[in-house]
Design an enzyme around this catalytic site. Structure first.
Site, PDB file in Angstrom:
ATOM      1  N   ASP A  14       0.822  -1.220   0.000  1.00  0.00           N
ATOM      2  CA  ASP A  14       0.000   0.000   0.000  1.00  0.00           C
ATOM      3  C   ASP A  14       0.857   1.272   0.000  1.00  0.00           C
ATOM      4  OD1 ASP A  14      -2.116  -1.867   0.456  1.00  0.00           O
ATOM      5  OD2 ASP A  14      -1.775  -1.712   2.619  1.00  0.00           O
ATOM      6  N   GLU A 223     -11.442   0.133  -3.333  1.00  0.00           N
ATOM      7  CA  GLU A 223     -10.591   0.692  -2.287  1.00  0.00           C
ATOM      8  C   GLU A 223      -9.416   1.419  -2.936  1.00  0.00           C
ATOM      9  OE1 GLU A 223      -9.237  -2.591   0.082  1.00  0.00           O
ATOM     10  OE2 GLU A 223      -8.078  -3.494  -1.545  1.00  0.00           O
TER      11      GLU A 223
END
Length: 329
Positions: A14, A223
């Site tokens: 991420d 997301e």
């Protein structure tokens, strides 16, 4: 380094990349081994601290600045320090992060530091009015700052359609028809630690001008929101989740609406895909992750980077050729 793990001594994921003071800083999640089996709640992603990495150049040495924020130091959080982001204003640096509160509800917190590499001191409570996961901060040319957030399934966005947390809505995960659930954005106040106005939905439209339908899992938001700006155009990119794509839409306003433009990255090894896009030393770079370092374990990922390009129409490409001809941009 290109298409190889940024670091190999830790599992990372991420990645949020930013240029501060002429140096590139990467703010990733720090994956940890666990015996928890993979599930749609994301329980196997049991991260409990954040490291910051810096580079003077892509392909150069990477400095690990160590653990700059730990779960044990966050009064309101119970577990799962998922994908973070960072921003700066007036000499201070702000680390935005999601975590479950003491009731198991995801909220977004903020921690403040004096340098891009921390350490960061967390506020005692999450940002009022925040929820879900994957905060991404964008500071526009006029100094206005925005926080984008949201994630389906384990990220709990489906529980907030009424404006209040509805635990019963969790089981449905997402609608099977109608309009897709939308990410959220809120203007940040001058202190960068609170919302100046309530969070609002970010509208993503198809090429036909209509909202992306819930059943279109190759285009709908799941997301990993990210916003960057190039030549006056706002690029809103995100993950499609269960179809494992990174895609993007563009608009003329940081609050949207954004119109779907296309794919950035095809599926990588591993279930999740999450990214950031940054300009550094005259080139544009895509930071992302996969699971090659762990041999394919979904919860043990590694950050990578590759250069991206823009054609004459502003479309994102993974090669340096313009449409219809062999020509370096």
């Amino acid at each position: 380094m290109l298409d190889k793990p940024l670091v190999t001594h830790l599992y990372t994921a991420d990645p949020s990349a930013h240029v501060f003071d002429g140096k590139l800083y990467v703010y990733p999640s720090h994956d940890v081994p666990t015996d928890i089996q993979d599930n749609d709640n994301g329980d196997q992603y049991a991260m409990n601290d954040y490291h910051v990495f810096s580079l003077a150049s892509i392909g150069g040495d990477v400095t690990d600045h160590g653990a700059v924020l730990k779960l044990a130091d966050i009064p309101w959080a119970s577990k799962q320090l998922w994908a973070p982001d960072a921003a700066t204003k007036e000499g201070k640096y702000y680390l935005y992060f999601p975590a479950r509160d003491r009731k198991g509800v995801f909220r977004i917190g903020v921690a403040v530091g004096d340098t891009p590499h921390g350490p960061f001191k967390p506020d005692p409570e999450p940002i009022l009015g925040s929820y879900s996961i994957d905060p991404a901060c964008f500071v526009d040319d006029d100094g206005e700052a925005y926080l984008y957030f949201g994630g389906l399934w384990g990220g709990q966005l489906q529980c907030w359609t009424s404006g209040e947390f509805d635990a019963a809505a969790y089981k449905g995960m997402e609608p099977g028809s109608g309009e897709a659930l939308r990410p959220r954005v809120a203007r940040l106040a001058a202190d960068m630690r609170s919302f100046a106005s309530p969070a609002q939905e970010v509208q993503i439209l198809g090429q036909d001008g209509k909202p992306i339908p819930a059943e279109d899992h190759e285009k709908r938001f799941f997301e990993a929101a990210w916003l960057h700006k190039r030549d006056g155009v706002y690029y809103f990119s995100y993950s499609t989740g269960d179809t494992h794509l990174l895609v993007y839409a563009t608009g003329s306003n940081p609050l949207g609406p954004f119109t779907y433009r296309g794919r950035i990255l095809e599926p990588v090894l591993g279930w999740t895909t999450h990214h950031s896009i940054v300009e550094f030393q005259g080139r544009w770079w895509l930071f992302y992750h996969d699971t090659t370092l762990s041999g394919g374990k979904n919860h043990l990922r590694c950050v990578k980077v590759k250069q991206i390009f823009y054609d004459e129409d502003g479309d994102i490409q993974l090669h340096g050729y313009s449409k219809g001809e062999i020509k370096l941009l």
